[in-house]
Design a protein around this motif. Sequence first.
Motif, PDB file in Angstrom:
ATOM      1  N   PHE A   1       0.839  -1.205   0.000  1.00 23.50           N
ATOM      2  CA  PHE A   1       0.000   0.000   0.000  1.00 23.50           C
ATOM      3  C   PHE A   1       0.873   1.253   0.000  1.00 23.50           C
ATOM      4  O   PHE A   1       0.675   2.168  -0.825  1.00 23.50           O
ATOM      5  N   LEU A   2       1.872   1.290   0.878  1.00 19.84           N
ATOM      6  CA  LEU A   2       2.752   2.460   0.962  1.00 19.84           C
ATOM      7  C   LEU A   2       3.544   2.656  -0.320  1.00 19.84           C
ATOM      8  O   LEU A   2       3.716   3.794  -0.784  1.00 19.84           O
ATOM      9  N   ALA A   3       4.019   1.564  -0.903  1.00 15.26           N
ATOM     10  CA  ALA A   3       4.794   1.655  -2.149  1.00 15.26           C
ATOM     11  C   ALA A   3       3.931   2.191  -3.292  1.00 15.26           C
ATOM     12  O   ALA A   3       4.403   2.992  -4.121  1.00 15.26           O
ATOM     13  N   THR A   4       2.659   1.772  -3.316  1.00 16.97           N
ATOM     14  CA  THR A   4       1.768   2.241  -4.383  1.00 16.97           C
ATOM     15  C   THR A   4       1.481   3.718  -4.238  1.00 16.97           C
ATOM     16  O   THR A   4       1.383   4.447  -5.236  1.00 16.97           O
ATOM     17  N   ILE A   5       1.363   4.188  -2.998  1.00 21.78           N
ATOM     18  CA  ILE A   5       1.150   5.618  -2.772  1.00 21.78           C
ATOM     19  C   ILE A   5       2.337   6.422  -3.304  1.00 21.78           C
ATOM     20  O   ILE A   5       2.169   7.477  -3.922  1.00 21.78           O
ATOM     21  N   GLU A   6       3.551   5.904  -3.079  1.00 22.99           N
ATOM     22  CA  GLU A   6       4.744   6.587  -3.602  1.00 22.99           C
ATOM     23  C   GLU A   6       4.713   6.617  -5.125  1.00 22.99           C
ATOM     24  O   GLU A   6       5.119   7.629  -5.736  1.00 22.99           O
ATOM     25  N   GLU A   7       4.213   5.556  -5.762  1.00 23.60           N
ATOM     26  CA  GLU A   7       4.081   5.539  -7.218  1.00 23.60           C
ATOM     27  C   GLU A   7       3.080   6.613  -7.671  1.00 23.60           C
ATOM     28  O   GLU A   7       3.310   7.311  -8.666  1.00 23.60           O
ATOM     29  N   LEU A   8       1.985   6.732  -6.917  1.00 25.27           N
ATOM     30  CA  LEU A   8       0.972   7.745  -7.274  1.00 25.27           C
ATOM     31  C   LEU A   8       1.529   9.149  -7.138  1.00 25.27           C
ATOM     32  O   LEU A   8       1.212  10.042  -7.943  1.00 25.27           O
TER      33      LEU A   8
END
Length: 450
Positions: free
Chosen positions: A441-448
């Motif tokens: 979840f945290l990694a995807t937020i960084e991608e966003l």
Amino acid sequence: MKDIDTFKTKKVLVLGLAKSGESAARLLHKLGAIVTVNDGKPFEENPAAQSLLEEGIKVVTGEHPLELLDEDFAYMVKNPGIPYSNAMVTRALEKGIPVLTEVELAYLISEAPIVGITGSNGKTTTTTMIGQVLTEAGLGGLLSGNIGFPASQVAQTAQSTETLVMELSSFQLMGIDAFRPQIAVITNLMPTHIDYHGSFEEYVAAKWNIQKNMTADDVLILNANQDLAKDLAEKTKAQVVLFSTKERVGGAYLEDGLLYFKGEAILSASDIGVPGSHNIENALATIAVAKIRGVANQVIQKVLMNFGGVKHRLQYAGDVAGVTFYNDSKSTNILATQKALSGFENDRVILIAGGLDRGNEFDDLVPDIRGLKAMVILGESKERVKRAAQKAEVGYVEAEDVRDATQKAFDLAEKGDVVLLSPANASWDMYANFEVRGDEFLATIEELKG
């Protein structure tokens, strides 16, 4: 650390490695025990076992041979996750071998006083809050136990001027003998881990072990919001201090938006750095510990007002284009998700939920999800979670995994909305643990953000 001879020249079997088993084996070796480690993972895939062997500790890996127990062990120290129904544990008990967990070792060697925290929900956040308050006050709040730092490792260097702040699971508390904290906290007691304990009564009994050696010189802090806790308060030798968000009690309580301790206002509930009614309970428990230890109000205020939460437990995870993200991956049951939702206005929340299918329905969650902006549903339990969403008349979409769910939640969100990962389910259908799920979840937020 205290120099004890309890285990000197005694044969001790450490069953199961992971962090706690590895730490226990090294400590016992240091204390002069004749240590054997038994772990199910094959030796060639087991760096911990390889390292222990190099240090002169006997290791048996790849299986759990019952004949190993014919070696006349004086003690078994088992990994907390290994159930008492395990054949090795059953055989040890039949032979009269005491079965301990490594928190007992930590107690026996610790020069620092111990504050022990257990409960069904909130114990990690409460442990962290208490640790930060005591550290800020100069009392050295050293986090240990179920929070990820083996207690038997931290205790080895803890000084008498510091405090060992130990998060304790029911599994750990089943394996204690002399363990005695000066202050103990039970955040709440809800039906969970019944698959391990067999019944709620047995689960409560395991948690209640935290106070079994406490005396009138010690303090037990209980949640007066629960009738069960009030009943248990009559069954301990310790001094009891209550906390409550519903009524004025003789300890810490919420009244007219303020948090009090024995009539003294400490701070406003709205000033706590993390949202949610459960975090008010966590803060009250923290205040009770802090005041018992003589911590000044301004220190308590500073820590609680700046508290940023615990990773994976309603952790603020940043903003993207005006959409705020919270990582509550550690919410592996309905109650935890209910508490997480209580901190937000439902009409601005997109909830990501679902995971391991344990066969339970989610009807209890329906009142709490009613009025949500949307849900993103995933995992083995998605059909059951979808039924709850339909009953609550909440729109939803399905997702393949947390990465996909996070992207879809963001697509549904508008500026000012909240995307909340609070699955109400364990992670093991798709992820090794809730940390891995939360990290995705945290990694995807960084991608966003990129």
